[in-house]
Design an enzyme around this catalytic site. Structure first.
Site, PDB file in Angstrom:
ATOM      1  N   GLN A 255     -29.041 -16.864  -1.857  1.00  0.00           N
ATOM      2  CA  GLN A 255     -30.300 -16.276  -1.392  1.00  0.00           C
ATOM      3  C   GLN A 255     -30.351 -14.770  -1.547  1.00  0.00           C
ATOM      4  O   GLN A 255     -31.435 -14.181  -1.519  1.00  0.00           O
ATOM      5  CB  GLN A 255     -30.532 -16.657   0.076  1.00  0.00           C
TER       6      GLN A 255
ATOM      7  N   HIS B  43     -22.879 -23.280   1.136  1.00  0.00           N
ATOM      8  CA  HIS B  43     -24.210 -23.091   1.707  1.00  0.00           C
ATOM      9  C   HIS B  43     -25.241 -23.599   0.692  1.00  0.00           C
ATOM     10  O   HIS B  43     -25.823 -22.826  -0.069  1.00  0.00           O
ATOM     11  CB  HIS B  43     -24.447 -21.629   2.075  1.00  0.00           C
TER      12      HIS B  43
ATOM     13  N   GLU C 139     -25.119 -26.848   7.505  1.00  0.00           N
ATOM     14  CA  GLU C 139     -26.189 -27.822   7.746  1.00  0.00           C
ATOM     15  C   GLU C 139     -26.123 -29.090   6.891  1.00  0.00           C
ATOM     16  O   GLU C 139     -27.021 -29.357   6.074  1.00  0.00           O
ATOM     17  CB  GLU C 139     -27.548 -27.145   7.551  1.00  0.00           C
TER      18      GLU C 139
HETATM   19  C1  FCB Z   1     -31.627 -22.547   7.391  1.00  0.00           C
HETATM   20  C2  FCB Z   1     -30.744 -22.258   6.189  1.00  0.00           C
HETATM   21  C3  FCB Z   1     -30.879 -20.832   5.671  1.00  0.00           C
HETATM   22  C4  FCB Z   1     -32.330 -20.400   5.667  1.00  0.00           C
HETATM   23  C5  FCB Z   1     -32.936 -20.621   7.027  1.00  0.00           C
HETATM   24  C6  FCB Z   1     -34.360 -20.119   7.149  1.00  0.00           C
HETATM   25  O1  FCB Z   1     -31.815 -23.927   7.489  1.00  0.00           O
HETATM   26  O2  FCB Z   1     -29.401 -22.452   6.519  1.00  0.00           O
HETATM   27  O3  FCB Z   1     -30.304 -20.764   4.396  1.00  0.00           O
HETATM   28  O4  FCB Z   1     -33.022 -21.124   4.702  1.00  0.00           O
HETATM   29  O5  FCB Z   1     -32.899 -21.989   7.340  1.00  0.00           O
END
Ligand code: FCB
Length: 445
Positions: free
Chosen positions: A22, A117, A162
């Protein structure tokens, strides 16, 4: 309890969180970059290059964050840079991340490093990604190599960011790579991610017992849209179990819990998290609807009068408090590894910051062992399928000029970081009314 009411614990970590893809720019060797090339996948046809050019600018970026009194920073390493070809590790990429972590240490900022990630090297994606059990083995080897090379520079490591979001966005909604709509595949993916965590945990702990390993869980509050309706309560509870509890429960027990037991086999050591990483953003109200079969019969709604971010996510600080209290049962230190808001005009972010950090403080006073807070995020960046349109930064970052411009809330956060307390004391806003309206299509993030 804090020994000093109204203040955060002495050694509290204050920082921001990022993900390599990102912010870095120039990541052309992974599945996201390939996904970005297809029309319609990313809002406005945006691409992750150049993002914030953070790969080159990390040093001055860390100067800026340090000047804003942050004493910690969460970042991820990009697997496709470090292992561009299966089994071949790039000395240049490893040296780069050593420089990055050293730069944080030089500034007195504690690093927290995420190994995965969302992005996968193209060779992993080509081999079936997380729907191929072999990927867990590949990941564990990568995780071992990275911690062998960088473990002396960072004490805190996160295996996955996540897992449930990876499975849901990529394999149920199909809005992220690999763009599938297959509940069975989503469950298999979760099993392989768990296996990858267990394998990585065992190997790293054996070689570097001093390292603290965790996982960043996206936990979301699911409340019944109509509190009086048993079917809404049942479906909201099912959402909570599936989305919030399967990974936590499996890691606690060292074996798969339902419904993952139906998707494969995997096991590992019990309690394989030295700390809990919590990514908290919002809550949703869930209404039973027989037409939503693919989503456990739950239609996602928002309170009618909810305050909403630019992405239509409800501002619900009470959910952070509730989630932190619920996490006490894990009996592990907790780090809020993400919490933030898409707010391009910075009108709601100051309130968001105050109410959410206040929720953290209340949770600490109620016995939740929270040791740090990482706001998502420092710079506006490439927000996955939203491209550059969703602005989560405390600091505006123009992807064309690369100018960094701290927003007023960056100053507010700096004050919190510097003083380690909230001033003036803040009241949480009253809970919104019960009535609900459709949320519209939304990411489960
Ligand atoms: C989370 C992600 C991160 C970003 C935020 C807004 O789910 O981990 O990378 O996209 O949301």
């Amino acid at each position: 309890m804090t020994s000093n009411p109204g203040r955060f614990p002495e050694t509290f970590l204050w920082g921001t969180a990022t993900a390599a893809h990102q912010v870095e720019g120039g990541n052309h060797g992974n599945d996201w970059w390939a996904w970005e090339q297809a029309p319609g996948h990313i809002k406005n046809g945006d691409r992750s290059d150049p993002a914030c050019e953070h790969y080159e600018r990390f040093s001055s970026d860390f100067d800026l964050l340090r000047s804003l009194h942050q004493n910690a920073h969460r970042l991820s390493v990009e697997w496709s840079r470090i292992e561009p070809v299966r089994g071949e590790f790039s000395a240049t990429a490893i040296a780069h991340y050593r420089d990055v972590l050293q730069a944080l240490r030089d500034r007195g900022m504690e690093p927290l490093v995420t190994l995965h990630h969302f992005t996968n090297p193209s060779w992993i994606a080509d081999a079936g990604g997380w729907d191929n059990p072999q990927t867990a083995v590949d990941f564990a080897r990568f995780a071992q190599r990275v911690t062998d090379e960088l473990g002396d520079l960072s004490r805190y490591w996160i295996t996955f960011n996540e897992p449930t979001v990876i499975a849901y966005q990529g394999y149920v909604r199909g809005e992220w790579p690999p763009g599938k709509h297959d509940m069975g595949a989503a469950a298999r993916v979760l099993v392989t991610l768990l296996r990858g965590h267990w394998m990585a945990y065992a190997r790293i702990k054996q070689r570097h017992p001093e390292l603290q390993l965790g996982l960043a869980h996206h936990l979301r509050v699911f409340d019944p849209a109509r509190r009086w309706a048993p079917q809404d309560r049942a479906v909201a509870a099912a959402f909570g179990r599936v989305f919030n509890q399967t990974i936590l429960g499996s890691l606690r027990l060292g074996r798969l819990v339902f419904p993952l037991t139906r998707a494969g086999t995997a096991s590992g050591p019990p309690n394989s998290q030295d700390f809990i990483g919590l990514n908290y953003y919002t809550r949703e109200l869930i209404k039973f609807n027989h037409r939503y079969r693919a989503e456990l019969f739950g239609q996602r709604m928002l309170p009618a009068k909810a305050r909403r971010s630019d992405l239509n996510w409800e501002l619900y600080p009470e959910g952070l408090f509730r989630t932190l209290l619920a996490l006490r049962r894990e009996q592990r230190p907790i780090y809020v590894t993400e919490n933030g808001i898409a707010d391009g005009t910075d009108t709601m972010r100051p309130e968001f910051l105050l109410t959410h950090t206040s929720a953290v403080l209340r949770a600490i006073e109620a016995g939740a062992p929270v040791r740090g807070y990482f706001h998502w995020t420092c710079f506006d960046n490439f927000e996955w399928a939203e491209g550059y349109s969703a602005k989560f930064g405390l600091i505006a970052c123009d992807p064309v000029t690369q100018e960094r411009r701290p927003r007023p809330s960056a100053m507010l956060y700096a004050q919190i970081c510097r003083t380690n307390r909230l001033s003036p004391s803040v009241e949480l806003p009253p809970a919104p009314p019960d009535s609900a309206e459709p949320a519209g299509p939304a990411d489960l993030r």
